[in-house]
Design a protein around this motif. Structure first.
Motif, PDB file in Angstrom:
ATOM      1  N   ALA A 165       0.836  -1.207   0.000  1.00 53.34           N
ATOM      2  CA  ALA A 165       0.000   0.000   0.000  1.00 53.34           C
ATOM      3  C   ALA A 165       0.870   1.255   0.000  1.00 53.34           C
ATOM      4  CB  ALA A 165      -0.930  -0.005   1.204  1.00 53.34           C
ATOM      5  N   ILE A 166       1.918   1.261   0.803  1.00 57.19           N
ATOM      6  CA  ILE A 166       2.826   2.415   0.857  1.00 57.19           C
ATOM      7  C   ILE A 166       3.480   2.633  -0.497  1.00 57.19           C
ATOM      8  CG2 ILE A 166       5.009   3.267   1.829  1.00 57.19           C
ATOM      9  CD1 ILE A 166       4.151   1.909   4.486  1.00 57.19           C
ATOM     10  N   LEU A 167       3.962   1.574  -1.108  1.00 56.39           N
ATOM     11  CA  LEU A 167       4.609   1.674  -2.417  1.00 56.39           C
ATOM     12  C   LEU A 167       3.629   2.202  -3.463  1.00 56.39           C
ATOM     13  CD1 LEU A 167       7.088   1.214  -4.160  1.00 56.39           C
ATOM     14  CD2 LEU A 167       6.338  -1.154  -4.477  1.00 56.39           C
ATOM     15  N   SER A 168       2.403   1.714  -3.429  1.00 53.99           N
ATOM     16  CA  SER A 168       1.376   2.161  -4.375  1.00 53.99           C
ATOM     17  C   SER A 168       1.119   3.658  -4.234  1.00 53.99           C
ATOM     18  CB  SER A 168       0.090   1.369  -4.151  1.00 53.99           C
ATOM     19  OG  SER A 168      -0.944   1.862  -4.963  1.00 53.99           O
ATOM     20  N   TRP A 169       0.968   4.130  -2.997  1.00 55.41           N
ATOM     21  CA  TRP A 169       0.729   5.559  -2.760  1.00 55.41           C
ATOM     22  C   TRP A 169       1.928   6.404  -3.177  1.00 55.41           C
ATOM     23  CZ3 TRP A 169      -3.665   7.915  -2.310  1.00 55.41           C
ATOM     24  CH2 TRP A 169      -4.773   7.199  -1.861  1.00 55.41           C
ATOM     25  N   GLU A 170       3.135   5.902  -2.916  1.00 52.19           N
ATOM     26  CA  GLU A 170       4.332   6.643  -3.315  1.00 52.19           C
ATOM     27  C   GLU A 170       4.402   6.776  -4.829  1.00 52.19           C
ATOM     28  OE1 GLU A 170       7.418   4.390  -1.408  1.00 52.19           O
ATOM     29  OE2 GLU A 170       7.337   5.618   0.419  1.00 52.19           O
ATOM     30  N   GLN A 171       4.055   5.701  -5.545  1.00 52.69           N
ATOM     31  CA  GLN A 171       4.072   5.738  -7.010  1.00 52.69           C
ATOM     32  C   GLN A 171       3.010   6.703  -7.543  1.00 52.69           C
ATOM     33  OE1 GLN A 171       3.600   1.596  -7.931  1.00 52.69           O
ATOM     34  NE2 GLN A 171       5.794   1.174  -7.802  1.00 52.69           N
ATOM     35  N   LYS A 172       1.827   6.691  -6.941  1.00 52.14           N
ATOM     36  CA  LYS A 172       0.773   7.617  -7.367  1.00 52.14           C
ATOM     37  C   LYS A 172       1.200   9.055  -7.119  1.00 52.14           C
ATOM     38  CE  LYS A 172      -3.059   4.446  -6.655  1.00 52.14           C
ATOM     39  NZ  LYS A 172      -4.237   4.123  -5.855  1.00 52.14           N
ATOM     40  N   GLU A 173       1.841   9.301  -5.978  1.00 54.67           N
ATOM     41  CA  GLU A 173       2.301  10.654  -5.653  1.00 54.67           C
ATOM     42  C   GLU A 173       3.367  11.096  -6.641  1.00 54.67           C
ATOM     43  OE1 GLU A 173       4.843  12.709  -2.138  1.00 54.67           O
ATOM     44  OE2 GLU A 173       3.118  11.531  -1.483  1.00 54.67           O
ATOM     45  N   ALA A 174       4.269  10.202  -6.989  1.00 57.15           N
ATOM     46  CA  ALA A 174       5.333  10.543  -7.941  1.00 57.15           C
ATOM     47  C   ALA A 174       4.737  10.863  -9.310  1.00 57.15           C
ATOM     48  CB  ALA A 174       6.338   9.401  -8.051  1.00 57.15           C
ATOM     49  N   ARG A 175       3.739  10.092  -9.745  1.00 51.61           N
ATOM     50  CA  ARG A 175       3.083  10.367 -11.034  1.00 51.61           C
ATOM     51  C   ARG A 175       2.366  11.713 -10.989  1.00 51.61           C
ATOM     52  NH1 ARG A 175       1.826   4.668 -10.948  1.00 51.61           N
ATOM     53  NH2 ARG A 175      -0.217   5.165 -10.084  1.00 51.61           N
ATOM     54  N   GLY A 176       1.753  12.032  -9.864  1.00 52.11           N
ATOM     55  CA  GLY A 176       1.074  13.316  -9.715  1.00 52.11           C
ATOM     56  C   GLY A 176       2.054  14.477  -9.786  1.00 52.11           C
ATOM     57  N   GLN A 177       3.206  14.305  -9.182  1.00 50.07           N
ATOM     58  CA  GLN A 177       4.219  15.364  -9.205  1.00 50.07           C
ATOM     59  C   GLN A 177       4.785  15.531 -10.621  1.00 50.07           C
ATOM     60  OE1 GLN A 177       7.060  14.288  -6.188  1.00 50.07           O
ATOM     61  NE2 GLN A 177       5.739  14.972  -4.518  1.00 50.07           N
ATOM     62  N   GLU A 178       4.893  14.427 -11.361  1.00 52.83           N
ATOM     63  CA  GLU A 178       5.378  14.505 -12.739  1.00 52.83           C
ATOM     64  C   GLU A 178       4.395  15.283 -13.603  1.00 52.83           C
ATOM     65  OE1 GLU A 178       6.016  10.510 -14.059  1.00 52.83           O
ATOM     66  OE2 GLU A 178       7.774  10.226 -12.787  1.00 52.83           O
ATOM     67  N   ARG A 179       3.090  15.093 -13.365  1.00 49.90           N
ATOM     68  CA  ARG A 179       2.084  15.823 -14.130  1.00 49.90           C
ATOM     69  C   ARG A 179       2.098  17.306 -13.800  1.00 49.90           C
ATOM     70  NH1 ARG A 179      -2.415  12.392 -12.373  1.00 49.90           N
ATOM     71  NH2 ARG A 179      -1.349  10.467 -12.658  1.00 49.90           N
ATOM     72  N   GLU A 180       2.366  17.638 -12.514  1.00 52.92           N
ATOM     73  CA  GLU A 180       2.396  19.040 -12.097  1.00 52.92           C
ATOM     74  C   GLU A 180       3.660  19.750 -12.580  1.00 52.92           C
ATOM     75  OE1 GLU A 180       1.998  19.116  -7.871  1.00 52.92           O
ATOM     76  OE2 GLU A 180      -0.018  18.281  -7.890  1.00 52.92           O
ATOM     77  N   ASN A 181       4.761  19.011 -12.694  1.00 56.67           N
ATOM     78  CA  ASN A 181       6.040  19.601 -13.075  1.00 56.67           C
ATOM     79  C   ASN A 181       6.635  18.852 -14.267  1.00 56.67           C
ATOM     80  OD1 ASN A 181       5.982  21.349 -10.773  1.00 56.67           O
ATOM     81  ND2 ASN A 181       6.609  19.620  -9.529  1.00 56.67           N
ATOM     82  N   PRO A 182       6.018  18.959 -15.446  1.00 55.90           N
ATOM     83  CA  PRO A 182       6.581  18.237 -16.604  1.00 55.90           C
ATOM     84  C   PRO A 182       7.946  18.821 -16.979  1.00 55.90           C
ATOM     85  CG  PRO A 182       4.750  19.621 -17.288  1.00 55.90           C
ATOM     86  CD  PRO A 182       4.852  19.728 -15.776  1.00 55.90           C
ATOM     87  N   ARG A 183       8.759  18.000 -17.540  1.00 57.55           N
ATOM     88  CA  ARG A 183      10.122  18.434 -17.902  1.00 57.55           C
ATOM     89  C   ARG A 183      10.142  19.156 -19.204  1.00 57.55           C
ATOM     90  NH1 ARG A 183      13.838  13.565 -15.669  1.00 57.55           N
ATOM     91  NH2 ARG A 183      12.805  13.476 -13.716  1.00 57.55           N
TER      92      ARG A 183
END
Length: 94
Positions: free
Chosen positions: A76-94
């Protein structure tokens, strides 16, 4: 038909869940700041009632919660961390 105390508590818990969800959505989409604050107060109130009701039901054995094993917790922790990382990538695209 008479409802048993357990059935009434289950019905009340469901109602509090629905109210909490409704207040959350209304608060998130409210453009008026005074109304948003009032919705937030109502939301907090329903969360408080829900928590007290949940704990009372849980203590009486009317609401069972499964005990998670260490693997389930880590997954569950890993899943939430991955979702958070994907959300941050969408907010800050390269």
């Amino acid at each position: 038909m008479d409802l048993l105390e357990r059935e009434m508590a289950q019905d009340m818990l469901l109602m509090e869940k629905q109210l909490t969800q409704s207040y959350t959505l209304a608060e998130m989409e409210c453009a008026n700041e005074a109304l948003r604050q009032r919705l937030h107060q109502l939301h907090e109130g329903t969360e408080s009632v829900h928590a007290r009701l949940f704990h009372a039901m849980h203590q009486r054995g009317w609401y069972q919660t499964p005990v998670a094993g260490q693997q389930a917790i880590e997954t569950a922790i890993l899943s939430w961390e991955q979702k958070e990382a994907r959300g941050q990538e969408r907010e800050n695209p390269r």
